[in-house]
Design an enzyme around this catalytic site. Sequence first.
Site, PDB file in Angstrom:
ATOM      1  N   CYS A   1      11.121  50.161  93.423  1.00 15.36           N
ATOM      2  CA  CYS A   1      10.572  48.924  94.008  1.00 15.36           C
ATOM      3  C   CYS A   1      10.207  49.078  95.478  1.00 15.36           C
ATOM      4  O   CYS A   1       9.394  48.320  95.996  1.00 15.36           O
ATOM      5  CB  CYS A   1      11.564  47.772  93.842  1.00 15.36           C
ATOM      6  SG  CYS A   1      11.867  47.323  92.121  1.00 15.36           S
TER       7      CYS A   1
ATOM      8  N   HIS B   1       6.362  40.052  92.037  1.00 22.22           N
ATOM      9  CA  HIS B   1       6.853  41.375  92.444  1.00 22.22           C
ATOM     10  C   HIS B   1       6.001  42.467  91.796  1.00 22.22           C
ATOM     11  O   HIS B   1       6.399  43.068  90.801  1.00 22.22           O
ATOM     12  CB  HIS B   1       8.318  41.503  92.033  1.00 22.22           C
ATOM     13  CG  HIS B   1       8.971  42.790  92.381  1.00 22.22           C
ATOM     14  ND1 HIS B   1       8.480  43.671  93.325  1.00 22.22           N
ATOM     15  CD2 HIS B   1      10.109  43.375  91.893  1.00 22.22           C
ATOM     16  CE1 HIS B   1       9.289  44.723  93.408  1.00 22.22           C
ATOM     17  NE2 HIS B   1      10.266  44.562  92.543  1.00 22.22           N
TER      18      HIS B   1
ATOM     19  N   CYS C   1      16.012  46.169  97.327  1.00 20.94           N
ATOM     20  CA  CYS C   1      16.770  47.005  96.404  1.00 20.94           C
ATOM     21  C   CYS C   1      15.801  47.861  95.594  1.00 20.94           C
ATOM     22  O   CYS C   1      14.644  47.487  95.381  1.00 20.94           O
ATOM     23  CB  CYS C   1      17.639  46.150  95.485  1.00 20.94           C
ATOM     24  SG  CYS C   1      16.727  44.895  94.555  1.00 20.94           S
TER      25      CYS C   1
END
Length: 384
Positions: A89, A339, A369
Amino acid sequence: MPDAYIIDAVRTPVGRRGGGFADTHPIDLAAHVIATLVGRTDIDPAGIDDVIFGCLDNIGAQAGNIARTAALAAGLPESVPGVTLDRQCGSSQQAVHFAAQAVMSGTADLIVAGGVQKMSQFPLLSSITAGEPYGSPDLHSGSQTWRARFGDQEISQFRGAELIAERWGIERSAMEEFALESHRRALRAIDEGRFDAEIAPFADVTVDEGPRADTSAEKMAALRTLTPGGRLTAAVSSQISDASSAMLIASHDAVTRYGLTPRARIHHLTVLGADPVLMLTAPIPATQRALEKTGLSIDDIDVVEINEAFAPVVMAWLRDLDADPTRVNPNGGAIALGHPIGATGTRLMTTLLHELERTGGRYGLQTMCEGGGQANVTIIERLS
């Protein structure tokens, strides 16, 4: 050590799964922000030393080093190289780190750092399932060394988020209130035009598609949990999305040569690992380390962007850092805005830069994260 400067930052709107970018090629998404940066800054594109892009699930149209193909599609000279990276991510945030490190080391002067992801076409983890015809059903099956250390337990972001909610004692109702506030903040930001300067519309998409004006606490409470007996639902999780984003990182020499005006300085870079089973807690120790190394306190940070992968990730971070929640994701987060994995890092940093400029803040901190139990932290200092 020489400074690395942020000259400009831009992003597409974030498209909802199956939304405005569903028929858009990911190369075109990425090329759009690259071309926009070059056009807005009026630099000589031949002076770009590299294009560093984050992108996950590199199969099909996202394979073949999309940083390079997008750079060519954007019209950059053939002499400009490109490289695609995967720090899960945090991939495009890591792209900024690599760009800044290259500039600070004196080995580069001008780099485009960003990311792209089209999750409508290539679902999360599709590159893992693509291995099934070749006898590789998942990441860890058959690895004796992994099994020796971690056994056969489930390793997933969903389990990690549930474990965080349990360990920090975060109830479902509190997570849903947090998620609802994310939508409220995002909708307010859109209504007030806070994102207008950072968004480069594309393919008839002009605004972020994720925020829901019609959501409510009652609707969230009616959803099924992601796992039987769990606390998390889709309402407290980040949205599946499509987008691209990019920043222009420059050295002092490049600033002088092209007559550029730096908007911010890269003040600090950190990356840190933590428990890969909990997976999503690394932003806590990574932020603590960054503050310790810089001598700053959390109260010195004017704006924080922490990725809302799941509500408990941010809520646990807020609790352990004792941070002011009004300074954290003031314009909403991934629960509302989405996202688009490979693009999220520079999407967050683009929003962070613009919010510092809007409010007159000095320091902004970004963290997120990442798969494998990792986290990047970037602290930027507004200059203009």
